[in-house]
Design a protein around this motif. Structure first.
Motif, PDB file in Angstrom:
ATOM      1  N   MET A 172       0.853  -1.186   0.000  1.00 56.97           N
ATOM      2  CA  MET A 172       0.000   0.000   0.000  1.00 56.97           C
ATOM      3  C   MET A 172       0.896   1.246   0.000  1.00 56.97           C
ATOM      4  O   MET A 172       1.707   1.433   0.897  1.00 56.97           O
ATOM      5  CB  MET A 172      -0.933   0.001   1.216  1.00 56.97           C
ATOM      6  N   ALA A 173       0.764   2.088  -1.017  1.00 55.25           N
ATOM      7  CA  ALA A 173       1.654   3.228  -1.182  1.00 55.25           C
ATOM      8  C   ALA A 173       1.397   4.312  -0.141  1.00 55.25           C
ATOM      9  O   ALA A 173       2.304   5.066   0.212  1.00 55.25           O
ATOM     10  CB  ALA A 173       1.493   3.809  -2.590  1.00 55.25           C
ATOM     11  N   ASP A 228      -4.553   1.810   6.542  1.00 54.80           N
ATOM     12  CA  ASP A 228      -4.313   0.481   7.102  1.00 54.80           C
ATOM     13  C   ASP A 228      -5.403  -0.456   6.600  1.00 54.80           C
ATOM     14  O   ASP A 228      -6.593  -0.175   6.787  1.00 54.80           O
ATOM     15  CB  ASP A 228      -4.326   0.539   8.634  1.00 54.80           C
ATOM     16  N   LEU A 229      -5.014  -1.547   5.949  1.00 60.26           N
ATOM     17  CA  LEU A 229      -5.979  -2.516   5.436  1.00 60.26           C
ATOM     18  C   LEU A 229      -6.099  -3.667   6.418  1.00 60.26           C
ATOM     19  O   LEU A 229      -5.103  -4.273   6.818  1.00 60.26           O
ATOM     20  CB  LEU A 229      -5.537  -3.025   4.062  1.00 60.26           C
ATOM     21  N   GLU A 230      -7.332  -3.969   6.828  1.00 58.72           N
ATOM     22  CA  GLU A 230      -7.596  -5.082   7.736  1.00 58.72           C
ATOM     23  C   GLU A 230      -8.615  -6.017   7.106  1.00 58.72           C
ATOM     24  O   GLU A 230      -9.577  -5.580   6.473  1.00 58.72           O
ATOM     25  CB  GLU A 230      -8.111  -4.574   9.089  1.00 58.72           C
ATOM     26  N   GLU A 274       1.602 -11.507   1.906  1.00 58.98           N
ATOM     27  CA  GLU A 274       1.485 -11.589   0.450  1.00 58.98           C
ATOM     28  C   GLU A 274       1.027 -10.266  -0.157  1.00 58.98           C
ATOM     29  O   GLU A 274       1.376  -9.936  -1.289  1.00 58.98           O
ATOM     30  CB  GLU A 274       0.512 -12.705   0.077  1.00 58.98           C
ATOM     31  N   LEU A 275       0.239  -9.503   0.606  1.00 58.53           N
ATOM     32  CA  LEU A 275      -0.252  -8.215   0.121  1.00 58.53           C
ATOM     33  C   LEU A 275       0.756  -7.085   0.345  1.00 58.53           C
ATOM     34  O   LEU A 275       0.496  -5.937  -0.021  1.00 58.53           O
ATOM     35  CB  LEU A 275      -1.574  -7.866   0.811  1.00 58.53           C
ATOM     36  N   LYS A 295       9.272 -17.742   2.577  1.00 58.32           N
ATOM     37  CA  LYS A 295       9.232 -18.994   3.346  1.00 58.32           C
ATOM     38  C   LYS A 295       8.847 -18.754   4.810  1.00 58.32           C
ATOM     39  O   LYS A 295       8.553 -19.714   5.528  1.00 58.32           O
ATOM     40  CB  LYS A 295      10.583 -19.705   3.267  1.00 58.32           C
ATOM     41  N   GLN A 296       8.842 -17.486   5.242  1.00 58.96           N
ATOM     42  CA  GLN A 296       8.471 -17.166   6.619  1.00 58.96           C
ATOM     43  C   GLN A 296       6.996 -16.804   6.766  1.00 58.96           C
ATOM     44  O   GLN A 296       6.534 -16.575   7.878  1.00 58.96           O
ATOM     45  CB  GLN A 296       9.322 -15.994   7.127  1.00 58.96           C
ATOM     46  N   TYR A 297       6.262 -16.781   5.670  1.00 52.44           N
ATOM     47  CA  TYR A 297       4.868 -16.372   5.733  1.00 52.44           C
ATOM     48  C   TYR A 297       3.980 -17.386   6.462  1.00 52.44           C
ATOM     49  O   TYR A 297       2.997 -17.021   7.097  1.00 52.44           O
ATOM     50  CB  TYR A 297       4.286 -16.168   4.326  1.00 52.44           C
TER      51      TYR A 297
END
Length: 284
Positions: free
Chosen positions: A1-2, A7-9, A202-203, A212-214
């Protein structure tokens, strides 16, 4: 998000985009690849906004929403000037500092999974200010996706928020009821939080981790992953005795979880394990 003022929830079947702690847009899927964007026009009910002569609509298209974000934000600015929500605004700052503030976020020990989380299966609709993933930033710990636990957090802004119907004792009871859920129900909630964390990574809403830590695995009912709650007191006046009075009344033996008090690393909103103090230290 630029735009890091937003804040995206993730909200189940919808998405919330927040600005200064208030919801700027709610986005809901309507089927067939179509979405509805909703803006609360109550934010436009101030004299200052009316005098601007600018008109925004409740259900803009994607193009209209993106083009007119400055106007929607301006309407919220004017409303929040008259109706301040400092506690929620500070919650959003915590998200930014600990999730997507470059090297700072990579070095903190907590990621914010959600703010204003509501337990829909709780008949009392308990609400938690912050749900955080505790994953210490030490390199050997970050290499293990299973070294994670959940910390439920409550923020209080100023001394007036310390007691009353939404005081500390009420929140501790809500935490107690949550952790007393059947194991299978808790596991389902934790699995959902694991998915939320992966989706945020991912977003691009969580920075500093490799792919690999996601896939984190939140453990509980283990000695190193015992339940914890953290209380965050923003802008407490150290000359006042109310906080000490409130903390002294907490009977820690009533709760099967650690009660921690978050402290700042000098001045800032980064959360660190070493800056968490057990409530018994304050009582002493």
């Amino acid at each position: 998000m630029a735009d890091d003022t937003l804040d995206l929830e993730l909200r189940g079947d919808s998405v919330g985009i927040y600005y200064r702690g208030g919801r700027l847009f709610r986005i809901t899927e309507k089927g067939s690849g179509t979405y509805e964007i909703y803006f609360d026009l109550n934010y436009c009910k101030t004299e200052a906004w009316s005098n601007t002569g600018i008109i925004v609509i409740c259900n803009p298209t994607v193009e209209q929403a993106v083009k007119n974000i400055p106007y929607y934000k301006q309407a919220m600015d004017m409303w929040l000037h008259k109706n301040p929500k400092y506690e929620r605004e500070f919650q959003q700052l915590l998200v930014r500092e600990n999730n997507n503030q470059g090297d700072i976020s990579k070095s903190t020990d907590y990621y914010i999974l959600d703010i204003e989380y509501t337990d829909d299966n709780d008949r009392n609709k308990s609400r938690f200010d912050i749900v955080a993933l505790k994953w210490e930033s030490k390199s050997w710990i970050r290499k293990d996706n299973g070294k994670c636990s959940v910390v439920l957090m409550e923020m209080k802004y100023g001394d007036k928020a310390l007691d009353g119907t939404a005081g500390i004792e009420k929140h501790l009871e809500d935490f107690k009821n949550f952790f007393a859920k059947p194991v299978d129900e808790l596991k389902e909630i934790y699995r959902d939080w694991e998915k939320v964390f992966k989706q945020k990574c991912e977003l691009g809403l969580v920075e500093g981790l490799q792919e690999k830590q996601y896939d984190v695995k939140i453990k509980f009912n283990e000695p190193e992953n015992e339940p914890e709650v953290a209380l965050i007191f923003a802008n407490h006046d150290p000359d006042k005795t109310k906080l000490g009075d409130v903390l002294s009344k907490i009977t820690c033996t009533k709760y099967k979880f650690k009660i921690l008090i978050a402290n700042a690393s000098n001045v800032g909103y980064g959360l660190y394990v070493d800056k968490m103090r057990d409530v018994t230290e304050y009582q002493a």
